[in-house]
Design a protein around this motif. Structure first.
Motif, short mmCIF file in Angstrom:
data_model
loop_
_atom_site.label_atom_id
_atom_site.label_comp_id
_atom_site.label_asym_id
_atom_site.label_seq_id
_atom_site.Cartn_x
_atom_site.Cartn_y
_atom_site.Cartn_z
N GLN A 29 0.83 -1.20 0.00
CA GLN A 29 0.00 0.00 0.00
C GLN A 29 0.87 1.25 0.00
OE1 GLN A 29 -2.61 -0.45 3.40
NE2 GLN A 29 -4.15 -1.58 2.20
N GLU A 30 1.99 1.19 0.70
CA GLU A 30 2.90 2.33 0.74
C GLU A 30 3.48 2.62 -0.65
OE1 GLU A 30 2.86 -0.17 2.80
OE2 GLU A 30 2.39 0.74 4.75
N ALA A 31 3.89 1.56 -1.34
CA ALA A 31 4.48 1.74 -2.67
C ALA A 31 3.45 2.29 -3.65
CB ALA A 31 5.06 0.42 -3.17
N LEU A 32 2.22 1.77 -3.58
CA LEU A 32 1.18 2.26 -4.48
C LEU A 32 0.83 3.72 -4.17
CD1 LEU A 32 -0.79 1.71 -6.76
CD2 LEU A 32 -2.40 0.77 -5.09
N SER A 33 0.84 4.07 -2.89
CA SER A 33 0.53 5.45 -2.52
C SER A 33 1.56 6.42 -3.08
CB SER A 33 0.45 5.59 -1.00
OG SER A 33 1.72 5.47 -0.40
N ASP A 34 2.81 5.97 -3.22
CA ASP A 34 3.82 6.84 -3.83
C ASP A 34 3.49 7.14 -5.28
OD1 ASP A 34 5.30 6.97 -1.51
OD2 ASP A 34 6.65 5.32 -2.05
N HIS A 35 2.97 6.16 -5.99
CA HIS A 35 2.59 6.36 -7.40
C HIS A 35 1.38 7.29 -7.51
CE1 HIS A 35 5.24 3.43 -9.38
NE2 HIS A 35 5.04 2.62 -8.35
N VAL A 36 0.44 7.13 -6.58
CA VAL A 36 -0.81 7.90 -6.65
C VAL A 36 -0.64 9.29 -6.05
CG1 VAL A 36 -3.27 7.87 -6.00
CG2 VAL A 36 -2.12 5.75 -6.58
N VAL A 37 0.43 9.47 -5.28
CA VAL A 37 0.71 10.72 -4.57
C VAL A 37 -0.38 10.97 -3.53
CG1 VAL A 37 1.46 13.11 -4.80
CG2 VAL A 37 1.65 11.58 -6.76
N CYS A 38 -0.53 10.01 -2.63
CA CYS A 38 -1.48 10.11 -1.53
C CYS A 38 -0.91 9.34 -0.35
CB CYS A 38 -2.86 9.59 -1.93
SG CYS A 38 -2.90 7.79 -2.19
N SER A 39 -1.63 9.26 0.72
CA SER A 39 -1.14 8.54 1.89
C SER A 39 -1.48 7.05 1.79
CB SER A 39 -1.78 9.11 3.17
OG SER A 39 -3.15 8.78 3.20
N PRO A 40 -0.68 6.19 2.42
CA PRO A 40 -1.02 4.75 2.47
C PRO A 40 -2.39 4.52 3.12
CG PRO A 40 1.25 5.08 3.16
CD PRO A 40 0.63 6.45 3.05
N THR A 41 -2.74 5.38 4.06
CA THR A 41 -4.05 5.25 4.72
C THR A 41 -5.18 5.41 3.71
OG1 THR A 41 -3.18 6.09 6.81
CG2 THR A 41 -5.56 6.19 6.51
N LEU A 42 -5.02 6.32 2.77
CA LEU A 42 -6.05 6.53 1.76
C LEU A 42 -6.18 5.29 0.87
CD1 LEU A 42 -8.16 8.48 0.76
CD2 LEU A 42 -6.45 9.50 -0.76
N ILE A 43 -5.06 4.68 0.51
CA ILE A 43 -5.12 3.43 -0.26
C ILE A 43 -5.88 2.38 0.53
CG2 ILE A 43 -3.77 1.56 -1.28
CD1 ILE A 43 -3.55 4.15 -2.84
N SER A 44 -5.62 2.31 1.84
CA SER A 44 -6.35 1.37 2.69
C SER A 44 -7.85 1.64 2.66
CB SER A 44 -5.83 1.46 4.13
OG SER A 44 -6.58 0.65 5.00
N HIS A 45 -8.24 2.91 2.70
CA HIS A 45 -9.66 3.27 2.62
C HIS A 45 -10.25 2.87 1.26
CE1 HIS A 45 -10.01 5.15 6.44
NE2 HIS A 45 -9.24 6.20 6.18
N PHE A 46 -9.48 3.07 0.19
CA PHE A 46 -9.95 2.66 -1.14
C PHE A 46 -10.23 1.15 -1.15
CE2 PHE A 46 -7.30 6.18 -3.41
CZ PHE A 46 -8.22 7.13 -3.02
N GLU A 47 -9.30 0.38 -0.63
CA GLU A 47 -9.40 -1.07 -0.69
C GLU A 47 -10.52 -1.61 0.20
OE1 GLU A 47 -5.60 -2.89 -0.03
OE2 GLU A 47 -4.76 -2.13 -1.92
N ALA A 48 -10.84 -0.89 1.26
CA ALA A 48 -11.93 -1.30 2.15
C ALA A 48 -13.29 -0.84 1.66
CB ALA A 48 -11.68 -0.76 3.56
N GLY A 49 -13.32 0.00 0.61
CA GLY A 49 -14.59 0.51 0.10
C GLY A 49 -15.13 1.67 0.90
N ARG A 50 -14.34 2.19 1.83
CA ARG A 50 -14.81 3.33 2.63
C ARG A 50 -14.74 4.64 1.86
NH1 ARG A 50 -11.91 0.28 6.62
NH2 ARG A 50 -10.01 1.42 6.09
N ARG A 51 -13.81 4.73 0.95
CA ARG A 51 -13.64 5.93 0.13
C ARG A 51 -13.48 5.51 -1.32
NH1 ARG A 51 -11.06 10.24 2.81
NH2 ARG A 51 -11.16 11.30 0.79
#
Length: 274
Positions: A29-51
């Motif tokens: 999630q950390e590596a993907l967040s670097d590509h998206v230019v966001c926080s790893p927490t946001l990637i976690s929210h995406f994957e959980a369907g919360r955001r």
């Protein structure tokens, strides 16, 4: 027989697919967040369907995962008409076979008339644009189309007497709103119970709640406060909410007594009493 999981929303399926593609690409999630230019927490929210990602973030997800626009295209079908905290609950509401509604100070959204909804929504901020208010009212009224089927979902409606007495939108709006609820109850479309003031404290006095049951999945509970909501699917928490609902229901007036009370208070509003 219900499974131990509630139905997955489309947002959650989107997030699960994102997680699968990320793992297949051997990215954290950390590596993907670097590509998206966001926080790893946001990637976690995406994957959980919360955001949900915005379109630019979805495009960067596609680029990082080499998914050829997959997540950007799918996103177009997932943008919700509702606030983030309610979006998943609204989707599950459409899948439910039974709804148990409790209103502590307002008529539950599914049962609101357009004028009542407009009066509620117009007070949500110090100023608003007419077109935004119109859109929100339409979205709320469209939710009620799930009640067009006369048999499903089964609907229980439990209302604190405060809901009936609070004059939202004025006398005529309240009379119309309560008459709508009474008509639906009399027609057999919903089971109606009122918690009279005389009951005093009751098991649901601290919060509104909606309980949702599904034909092939575990039930959920949804509670909402100012600018926030909590969708619960933990079995212990849902069971606790169900018990609280049953306790409050046991203190309520009968269906017939409640119907008489709602019509009487509607007439009071109509005649300008109190």
């Amino acid at each position: 027989m219900a499974t131990n999981r509630r139905p997955r929303s489309q947002r959650e399926k989107y997030g699960e697919e994102l997680r699968i593609r990320r793992i297949a690409a051997e990215l954290t999630q950390e590596a993907l967040s670097d590509h998206v230019v966001c926080s790893p927490t946001l990637i976690s929210h995406f994957e959980a369907g919360r955001r949900l990602p915005n379109l630019e973030d979805a495009a960067r997800l596609d680029q990082a995962l080499q998914t050829d626009g997959f997540f950007a295209r799918w996103l177009e079908d997932l943008e919700s008409k509702f606030a983030d905290h309610f979006a998943v609950a609204a989707e599950l509401e459409r899948q439910a076979s039974e709804l148990r509604l409790f209103g502590i100070s307002l008529v539950p959204g599914l049962l609101q008339t357009d004028l009542y909804a407009r009066a509620v929504l117009s007070t949500a901020s110090p100023n608003y644009r007419a077109e935004d208010l119109d859109r929100r009212v339409v979205n709320r009224i469209e939710r009620a189309r799930i009640l067009d089927n006369p048999l499903s979902p089964v609907v229980w409606t439990l209302l604190d007497e405060a809901v009936l007495r609070r004059r939202v939108g004025g006398r005529q709006v309240m009379a119309q709103q309560l008459t709508k609820i009474a008509d639906m109850a009399e027609a057999g479309r919903l089971r109606l119970h009122v918690l009279p003031f005389g009951v005093g404290a009751h098991a649901l006095i601290e919060s509104m709640v909606t309980l949702m049951s599904f034909p092939d999945a575990a039930p959920v509970a949804y509670v909402e406060g100012l600018r926030t909501g909590n969708l619960m699917d933990d079995p212990a928490m849902v069971s606790s909410c169900q018990s609280a609902y049953d306790l409050a229901l046991s203190d309520a007036a009968s269906h017939q007594e409640s119907l008489v009370l709602v019509r009487a208070i509607a007439e009071e509003h109509e005649n300008g009493q109190h």
